[in-house]
Every structure is written in structure tokens, then in C-alpha cells.
Design an enzyme around this catalytic site. Structure first.
Site, PDB file in Angstrom:
ATOM      1  CB  SER A   1      19.590  22.391  35.455  1.00  0.00           C
ATOM      2  OG  SER A   1      19.302  23.650  36.029  1.00  0.00           O
TER       3      SER A   1
ATOM      4  CG  ASP B   1       5.115  33.786  31.227  1.00  0.00           C
ATOM      5  OD1 ASP B   1       5.671  34.766  31.746  1.00  0.00           O
ATOM      6  OD2 ASP B   1       4.318  33.048  31.839  1.00  0.00           O
TER       7      ASP B   1
ATOM      8  CG  ASN C   1       5.754  43.000  36.523  1.00  0.00           C
ATOM      9  OD1 ASN C   1       5.327  44.040  36.056  1.00  0.00           O
ATOM     10  ND2 ASN C   1       5.264  41.816  36.182  1.00  0.00           N
TER      11      ASN C   1
ATOM     12  CD  GLN D   1      11.086  40.900  40.578  1.00  0.00           C
ATOM     13  OE1 GLN D   1      11.169  42.022  41.080  1.00  0.00           O
ATOM     14  NE2 GLN D   1      12.151  40.233  40.162  1.00  0.00           N
ATOM     15  CB  SER D   2       5.785  35.956  40.880  1.00  0.00           C
ATOM     16  OG  SER D   2       5.933  35.662  39.507  1.00  0.00           O
ATOM     17  CB  VAL D   3      10.490  34.721  38.829  1.00  0.00           C
ATOM     18  CG1 VAL D   3      11.839  34.008  38.701  1.00  0.00           C
ATOM     19  CG2 VAL D   3       9.347  33.718  38.652  1.00  0.00           C
TER      20      VAL D   3
ATOM     21  CG  HIS E   1      11.350  38.132  34.655  1.00  0.00           C
ATOM     22  ND1 HIS E   1      11.687  38.058  35.985  1.00  0.00           N
ATOM     23  CD2 HIS E   1      10.002  38.266  34.616  1.00  0.00           C
ATOM     24  CE1 HIS E   1      10.584  38.127  36.718  1.00  0.00           C
ATOM     25  NE2 HIS E   1       9.547  38.272  35.913  1.00  0.00           N
TER      26      HIS E   1
ATOM     27  CG  HIS F   1       6.606  39.861  31.514  1.00  0.00           C
ATOM     28  ND1 HIS F   1       5.953  38.685  31.825  1.00  0.00           N
ATOM     29  CD2 HIS F   1       7.109  40.320  32.687  1.00  0.00           C
ATOM     30  CE1 HIS F   1       6.057  38.442  33.122  1.00  0.00           C
ATOM     31  NE2 HIS F   1       6.757  39.424  33.680  1.00  0.00           N
TER      32      HIS F   1
HETATM   33  P1  DGP Z   1       6.677  38.192  37.125  1.00  0.00           P
HETATM   34  O1  DGP Z   1       5.338  38.029  37.748  1.00  0.00           O
HETATM   35  O2  DGP Z   1       6.876  39.527  36.441  1.00  0.00           O
HETATM   36  O3  DGP Z   1       7.797  37.863  38.089  1.00  0.00           O
HETATM   37  O4  DGP Z   1       6.745  37.118  35.967  1.00  0.00           O
HETATM   38  C1  DGP Z   1       7.161  35.810  36.170  1.00  0.00           C
HETATM   39  C2  DGP Z   1       6.680  35.026  35.001  1.00  0.00           C
HETATM   40  O5  DGP Z   1       7.414  33.828  34.959  1.00  0.00           O
HETATM   41  C3  DGP Z   1       5.217  34.616  35.075  1.00  0.00           C
HETATM   42  O6  DGP Z   1       4.527  35.198  33.966  1.00  0.00           O
HETATM   43  C4  DGP Z   1       5.213  33.105  34.971  1.00  0.00           C
HETATM   44  C5  DGP Z   1       6.612  32.791  34.516  1.00  0.00           C
HETATM   45  N1  DGP Z   1       7.185  31.591  35.073  1.00  0.00           N
HETATM   46  C6  DGP Z   1       7.299  31.259  36.379  1.00  0.00           C
HETATM   47  N2  DGP Z   1       7.940  30.086  36.520  1.00  0.00           N
HETATM   48  C7  DGP Z   1       8.234  29.669  35.259  1.00  0.00           C
HETATM   49  C8  DGP Z   1       8.903  28.517  34.749  1.00  0.00           C
HETATM   50  O7  DGP Z   1       9.361  27.628  35.465  1.00  0.00           O
HETATM   51  N3  DGP Z   1       9.015  28.435  33.394  1.00  0.00           N
HETATM   52  C9  DGP Z   1       8.525  29.393  32.564  1.00  0.00           C
HETATM   53  N4  DGP Z   1       8.683  29.214  31.258  1.00  0.00           N
HETATM   54  N5  DGP Z   1       7.912  30.495  33.022  1.00  0.00           N
HETATM   55  C10 DGP Z   1       7.756  30.635  34.345  1.00  0.00           C
END
Ligand code: DGP
Length: 111
Positions: free
Chosen positions: A12, A29, A84, A91-93, A97, A99
Site C-alpha cells: 500500500s 532505503d 538500530n 531508530q526512527s521507524v 529492520h 540496514h
Molecule cells: P532507522 O533510523 O534505523 O530507523 O532507519 C530507518 C530508515 O528507513 C532510514 O534510513 C530511512 C528509511 N525510511 C524511512 N521511511 C521510509 C520510506 O517510506 N521508504 C523507504 N524506502 N525508506 C524509508
């Protein structure tokens, strides 16, 4: 629950998908930190590694084996695989995950 990576996993939310199977998805990313920068996620929503349970053991192993498979597919000799765990670690999401990064020199210890 409003999770961007669950959206990518179910299609989605648009992404540059690299790999998917019934358990694992990999995509580019959005904000690459290396010439090759992929994100590997379990389809199952686990917020971060410290939220995983013993029941997730097979799933976590599958994610690691997908990392290996993609490294082979992209002919990555040296790569970094990192997660992270928590805001303080970067960690932001809030969907587990990993990397997978390659194509430049990496420093150790990581910043
Ligand atoms: P972290 O900071 O470890 O949580 O990494 C989150 C990563 O996710 C960051 O490198 C950017 C990536 N990211 C965030 N939003 C999106 C998205 O909507 N699509 C993609 N492809 N990557 C995303």
C-alpha cells in the site's frame, strides 16, 4: 496501527522493492547512506529487536539468510548489516529492520 514499513510490506506504500517472500521484504532505503543501502524487514510487525520472542527465531534467521542471498546477488564482498534498537541508537521507524549497506568504507566503532 499506522506503520510505514507494514505499508511497504503489503504494497500500500510505494517503495523500490528488491526482494520479497512470504516472510521477508527488502527494499531500497529512501535516504541511502552508502552506494548500496537496502532495508530488510520481517512482514510481521515487530517494533524492534528487543521486542522479538523465541517464537521469532526462525523468522529472524530467515531475515539474515535473505541478507546473505542479496549480498551474493549484488556481488557485495564487504557489507555492513545493522539494526538500530531504540531512539538512542538511531531508530526512527518502529518496525524491525536491518540496514544492508555496501560500496564504501565503513568506520569502526560506528558513530
Ligand atoms: P532507522 O533510523 O534505523 O530507523 O532507519 C530507518 C530508515 O528507513 C532510514 O534510513 C530511512 C528509511 N525510511 C524511512 N521511511 C521510509 C520510506 O517510506 N521508504 C523507504 N524506502 N525508506 C524509508
Amino acid at each position: 496501527m499506522n506503520c510505514i514499513f507494514c505499508g511497504i510490506a503489503d504494497g500500500s506504500v510505494k517503495s523500490q522493492l528488491i526482494y520479497e517472500d512470504e516472510d521477508v521484504v527488502a527494499f531500497k532505503d529512501l535516504n541511502p547512506q552508502a552506494p548500496t543501502h537496502l532495508l530488510l524487514i520481517p512482514r510481521k510487525h515487530i517494533a524492534r529487536l528487543d521486542q522479538a520472542s523465541e517464537d521469532d527465531a526462525l523468522l529472524l534467521g530467515k531475515v539474515l539468510l535473505v541478507a546473505k542471498k542479496l549480498a551474493q546477488q549484488f556481488d557485495l564482498k564487504d557489507f555492513r548489516l545493522v539494526t538500530n534498537n531504540g531512539k538512542g541508537a538511531g531508530q526512527s521507524v518502529d518496525h524491525l529492520h536491518f540496514h544492508l549497506m555496501a560500496g564504501r568504507r565503513f568506520l569502526w566503532p560506528a558513530g
